[in-house]
Design a protein around this motif. Structure first.
Motif, PDB file in Angstrom:
ATOM      1  N   GLN A 197      40.769  51.600 115.995  1.00 38.75           N
ATOM      2  CA  GLN A 197      41.288  51.128 114.748  1.00 38.75           C
ATOM      3  C   GLN A 197      40.445  51.836 113.448  1.00 38.75           C
ATOM      4  O   GLN A 197      41.082  51.856 112.452  1.00 38.75           O
ATOM      5  CB  GLN A 197      40.297  49.605 114.789  1.00 38.75           C
ATOM      6  CG  GLN A 197      40.695  48.568 113.814  1.00 38.75           C
ATOM      7  CD  GLN A 197      42.186  48.326 113.891  1.00 38.75           C
ATOM      8  OE1 GLN A 197      42.605  48.186 115.048  1.00 38.75           O
ATOM      9  NE2 GLN A 197      43.099  48.787 113.034  1.00 38.75           N
ATOM     10  N   GLN A 198      39.308  52.549 113.627  1.00 36.57           N
ATOM     11  CA  GLN A 198      38.910  53.327 112.639  1.00 36.57           C
ATOM     12  C   GLN A 198      39.788  54.638 112.156  1.00 36.57           C
ATOM     13  O   GLN A 198      40.269  54.668 110.859  1.00 36.57           O
ATOM     14  CB  GLN A 198      37.364  53.852 112.882  1.00 36.57           C
ATOM     15  CG  GLN A 198      36.878  54.508 111.628  1.00 36.57           C
ATOM     16  CD  GLN A 198      35.505  55.222 111.841  1.00 36.57           C
ATOM     17  OE1 GLN A 198      34.764  54.985 113.123  1.00 36.57           O
ATOM     18  NE2 GLN A 198      34.885  55.924 111.203  1.00 36.57           N
ATOM     19  N   LEU A 199      40.360  55.127 113.068  1.00 39.36           N
ATOM     20  CA  LEU A 199      41.176  56.279 113.090  1.00 39.36           C
ATOM     21  C   LEU A 199      42.635  55.783 112.433  1.00 39.36           C
ATOM     22  O   LEU A 199      43.178  56.354 111.417  1.00 39.36           O
ATOM     23  CB  LEU A 199      41.398  57.057 114.379  1.00 39.36           C
ATOM     24  CG  LEU A 199      40.369  58.236 114.590  1.00 39.36           C
ATOM     25  CD1 LEU A 199      40.647  58.587 115.871  1.00 39.36           C
ATOM     26  CD2 LEU A 199      40.865  59.333 113.834  1.00 39.36           C
ATOM     27  N   ALA A 229      45.636  62.413 111.879  1.00 36.94           N
ATOM     28  CA  ALA A 229      46.815  61.789 112.709  1.00 36.94           C
ATOM     29  C   ALA A 229      46.879  62.402 113.979  1.00 36.94           C
ATOM     30  O   ALA A 229      47.055  61.641 115.214  1.00 36.94           O
ATOM     31  CB  ALA A 229      48.267  62.117 111.798  1.00 36.94           C
ATOM     32  N   ARG A 230      46.418  63.698 114.043  1.00 37.40           N
ATOM     33  CA  ARG A 230      46.391  64.344 115.268  1.00 37.40           C
ATOM     34  C   ARG A 230      45.450  63.679 116.350  1.00 37.40           C
ATOM     35  O   ARG A 230      45.690  63.532 117.541  1.00 37.40           O
ATOM     36  CB  ARG A 230      46.151  65.970 115.259  1.00 37.40           C
ATOM     37  CG  ARG A 230      46.298  66.374 116.585  1.00 37.40           C
ATOM     38  CD  ARG A 230      46.060  68.238 116.475  1.00 37.40           C
ATOM     39  NE  ARG A 230      45.892  68.758 117.791  1.00 37.40           N
ATOM     40  CZ  ARG A 230      45.820  70.039 118.043  1.00 37.40           C
ATOM     41  NH1 ARG A 230      45.634  70.635 116.651  1.00 37.40           N
ATOM     42  NH2 ARG A 230      45.513  70.624 119.028  1.00 37.40           N
ATOM     43  N   GLU A 231      44.026  63.495 115.771  1.00 37.76           N
ATOM     44  CA  GLU A 231      43.341  62.837 116.780  1.00 37.76           C
ATOM     45  C   GLU A 231      43.611  61.508 117.066  1.00 37.76           C
ATOM     46  O   GLU A 231      43.468  61.011 118.102  1.00 37.76           O
ATOM     47  CB  GLU A 231      41.849  62.682 115.695  1.00 37.76           C
ATOM     48  CG  GLU A 231      41.159  64.011 115.663  1.00 37.76           C
ATOM     49  CD  GLU A 231      42.182  64.999 114.661  1.00 37.76           C
ATOM     50  OE1 GLU A 231      42.905  64.429 113.797  1.00 37.76           O
ATOM     51  OE2 GLU A 231      41.566  66.386 114.477  1.00 37.76           O
ATOM     52  N   LEU A 234      44.251  60.036 120.897  1.00 36.23           N
ATOM     53  CA  LEU A 234      43.443  58.974 121.443  1.00 36.23           C
ATOM     54  C   LEU A 234      44.425  57.787 122.052  1.00 36.23           C
ATOM     55  O   LEU A 234      43.863  57.251 123.021  1.00 36.23           O
ATOM     56  CB  LEU A 234      42.458  58.244 120.220  1.00 36.23           C
ATOM     57  CG  LEU A 234      41.524  57.365 120.794  1.00 36.23           C
ATOM     58  CD1 LEU A 234      40.648  57.634 121.797  1.00 36.23           C
ATOM     59  CD2 LEU A 234      40.546  56.681 119.589  1.00 36.23           C
ATOM     60  N   VAL A 235      45.363  57.588 121.413  1.00 31.78           N
ATOM     61  CA  VAL A 235      46.412  56.490 121.943  1.00 31.78           C
ATOM     62  C   VAL A 235      46.905  57.047 123.172  1.00 31.78           C
ATOM     63  O   VAL A 235      46.998  56.216 124.141  1.00 31.78           O
ATOM     64  CB  VAL A 235      47.451  56.531 120.698  1.00 31.78           C
ATOM     65  CG1 VAL A 235      48.762  55.565 121.459  1.00 31.78           C
ATOM     66  CG2 VAL A 235      47.422  55.778 119.524  1.00 31.78           C
ATOM     67  N   ARG A 236      46.956  58.233 123.504  1.00 28.93           N
ATOM     68  CA  ARG A 236      47.569  58.842 124.766  1.00 28.93           C
ATOM     69  C   ARG A 236      46.574  58.790 125.618  1.00 28.93           C
ATOM     70  O   ARG A 236      46.579  58.157 126.971  1.00 28.93           O
ATOM     71  CB  ARG A 236      48.111  60.300 124.556  1.00 28.93           C
ATOM     72  CG  ARG A 236      49.305  60.632 123.917  1.00 28.93           C
ATOM     73  CD  ARG A 236      50.121  61.875 124.293  1.00 28.93           C
ATOM     74  NE  ARG A 236      48.919  63.035 123.713  1.00 28.93           N
ATOM     75  CZ  ARG A 236      48.853  63.532 122.708  1.00 28.93           C
ATOM     76  NH1 ARG A 236      49.655  63.110 121.690  1.00 28.93           N
ATOM     77  NH2 ARG A 236      47.968  64.548 122.486  1.00 28.93           N
TER      78      ARG A 236
END
Length: 261
Positions: free
Chosen positions: A11-13, A24-26, A30-32
């Motif tokens: 949520q923070q990202l 965005a990359r991080e 993390l979603v993956r």
């Protein structure tokens, strides 16, 4: 399942990326990692990375994972041209990949090209069945599939009318094996058929595979399964005659080997 710590980090990202703070990359990574969809945000921020040559080249090997991730997000969001473009890139890089082949089949299904999608799924399933017969030692560790099963359970709970979730969950349960998992897999293959109006050859094949495996475990004691397998095999043969008549004999021999004919 996603832990509270992981959810907080995500949520923070997400807030950071949405407000133009970078990362965005991080966030996408993390979603993956957490096996989540977040399709609208993945599509938005994933495309921004892929469309920027400098940022794309900085991704390294993650570039291909991101193309896959954006392709699936685009399918979820019905942005079919974007999905098509991503899949084309992956096909060029991995021309013989079954994983990319699955994406192409998903695209055909999203377009409503049912006959072509069913043909593609059937081909993938036949290859997968042969792989399991010839190379059983090369399967991924079962704990990986248990993790995947939890993810698909969550997806089905949140989006119960999407047949691809039911189909994927059934595939995972079938791969894990065991009587209870096989019986549940068969139910989800059946719900896939119901949600697609009976137009999913892969799910029909899945029911046949489950029924055959269940018969082996129960020594063929379930008469209800015998009737289900007979009806499913007949429906599968009908599909093959319409979609790929040149492979009807191959199907017949496969069903015979599974003792479904």
């Amino acid at each position: 399942m996603v832990s509270k710590t992981e959810e907080s980090q995500l949520q923070q990202l997400e807030n950071q990326v949405e407000n133009g703070g970078g990362g965005a990359r991080e966030y996408l990574s993390l979603v993956r990692k957490l096996k989540l969809r977040r399709s609208d945000k993945v599509l938005k921020h994933g495309l921004a990375l892929l469309n920027d040559p400098k940022k794309r080249s900085a991704l390294g090997p993650d570039e291909w994972s991101l193309y896959e991730q954006v392709a699936i997000a685009a399918l979820d969001c019905q942005c079919l041209e974007v999905a098509k473009d991503c899949i084309k890139v992956l096909q060029k890089k991995f021309p013989d990949s079954k994983r990319v082949g699955r994406l192409d089949a998903m695209l055909l299904e999203a377009k409503g090209s049912w006959a072509e999608a069913e043909k593609a799924y059937s081909s993938l399933l036949e290859d997968n069945a042969l792989d399991q017969i010839m190379m059983p030692g090369e399967n991924l560790p079962k704990y990986t599939f248990h993790c995947k099963s939890f993810c698909y359970e969550e997806l089905i709970l949140s989006e119960p009318t999407i047949p691809l979730h039911h189909l994927a969950y059934a595939d995972v349960l079938y791969t894990i094996g065991g009587l209870e998992n096989l019986q549940t897999a068969k139910k989800y293959y059946a719900s896939t058929i119901e949600l697609t109006g009976g137009r999913n050859t892969r799910a029909l094949y899945g029911i046949c595979l489950c029924t055959s495996a269940i018969a082996q475990l129960t020594k063929g004691k379930n008469n209800e399964d015998k009737e289900i397998s007979r009806l499913t095999a007949a429906a599968l043969e009908k599909d093959y005659k319409q979609i790929c008549p040149d492979k009807v004999s191959l199907l017949a021999s496969t069903l015979k080997a599974m003792k479904l004919q």
